[in-house]
Scaffold this motif. Sequence first.
Motif, PDB file in Angstrom:
ATOM      1  N   PHE A   1       0.701  -1.188   0.056  1.00 31.05           N
ATOM      2  CA  PHE A   1       0.094   0.133  -0.049  1.00 31.05           C
ATOM      3  C   PHE A   1       0.684   1.367   0.005  1.00 31.05           C
ATOM      4  O   PHE A   1       0.365   2.327  -0.324  1.00 31.05           O
ATOM      5  N   GLY A   2       2.040   1.212   0.295  1.00 30.51           N
ATOM      6  CA  GLY A   2       3.065   2.406   0.332  1.00 30.51           C
ATOM      7  C   GLY A   2       2.561   3.166   1.484  1.00 30.51           C
ATOM      8  O   GLY A   2       3.287   4.526   1.474  1.00 30.51           O
ATOM      9  N   PHE A   3       2.565   2.487   2.588  1.00 31.35           N
ATOM     10  CA  PHE A   3       2.275   3.199   4.035  1.00 31.35           C
ATOM     11  C   PHE A   3       3.637   3.528   4.518  1.00 31.35           C
ATOM     12  O   PHE A   3       4.670   2.921   4.078  1.00 31.35           O
ATOM     13  N   ASP A   4       3.782   4.272   5.433  1.00 29.91           N
ATOM     14  CA  ASP A   4       5.070   4.748   6.092  1.00 29.91           C
ATOM     15  C   ASP A   4       4.901   3.860   7.232  1.00 29.91           C
ATOM     16  O   ASP A   4       4.033   3.064   7.232  1.00 29.91           O
ATOM     17  N   PHE A   5       6.089   3.770   7.876  1.00 30.44           N
ATOM     18  CA  PHE A   5       6.300   2.591   9.063  1.00 30.44           C
ATOM     19  C   PHE A   5       5.291   2.981  10.228  1.00 30.44           C
ATOM     20  O   PHE A   5       4.575   2.026  10.737  1.00 30.44           O
ATOM     21  N   THR A   6       4.711   4.141  10.306  1.00 28.48           N
ATOM     22  CA  THR A   6       3.865   4.504  11.401  1.00 28.48           C
ATOM     23  C   THR A   6       2.408   3.788  11.081  1.00 28.48           C
ATOM     24  O   THR A   6       1.723   3.459  11.759  1.00 28.48           O
ATOM     25  N   SER A   7       1.911   4.470   9.888  1.00 26.53           N
ATOM     26  CA  SER A   7       0.614   3.762   9.558  1.00 26.53           C
ATOM     27  C   SER A   7       0.639   2.376   9.207  1.00 26.53           C
ATOM     28  O   SER A   7      -0.331   1.742   9.489  1.00 26.53           O
TER      29      SER A   7
END
Length: 253
Positions: free
Chosen positions: A168-174
């Motif tokens: 999904f291309g989220f960053d680590f936090t998301s």
Amino acid sequence: MTLTAVIFICVAGFLAAAVDSIAGGGGMISLPAILAAGVPPHLALGTNKFASSFASLTSTIKFARSLKINFKLAAFQIPATIVGSAIGVRTVLSIPESFLNILIVVMIFSVALYTIFKKDFGQYNTFKGLTAKNITLGVIFAFALGFYDGFFGPGTGSFLIFLFISVFGFDFTSAAGNGKILNFISNITSLILFAIGGKIVYLVGIPMAISMIFGAWVGTHIAITNGPKVIKPIFVTIACLLIIKLIYSALTA
């Protein structure tokens, strides 16, 4: 069980929940602690699920309040996670653990190497919205990791973070937030089945659950406040420790 043993389990539970909320892998702290206190393996698994369910719920609520969970996506993935986890618990004895150890070591090692060498991995949120393709992939890995968590477990949170970033291309936090809600669902599903089978020691599980709630709150706060800069190194460290633990388990089996 002595008071000292319960305190030891609670301290380990606090640390496990804090680490798990940031990068996954908390089970390799909490479960060995319960076993070291003398709880038989089948009861240790159920007791650990009981306590960790409260920790994952705490993390899920805190991530949700910080808007780090995509609930439209979770609506597709939660049913798949429930089904996968239930099947995993029911088939827990059908696949040799030694085979799984080898497979998971290879997978986690690959994940760790990829994360280390791809410098911008998980640093930025490049999510562009839900599509038929990424929803389908998300449902497939939700089912697969739900099954894996119900069946075996080590590294589930870390795998979820990796896949949420990759797909999904989220960053680590998301990714940590979205992974945590699925982790909570698989924990609850497994917990219900362990409870029905009478595999929970509540005199150990309740104080451990309380300590893990506090640990999860602290870990989630660190993840949300510091973001990828703190999550990525912890993620890689946990992946490497999981590899060492699984190799050790295989050699001593």
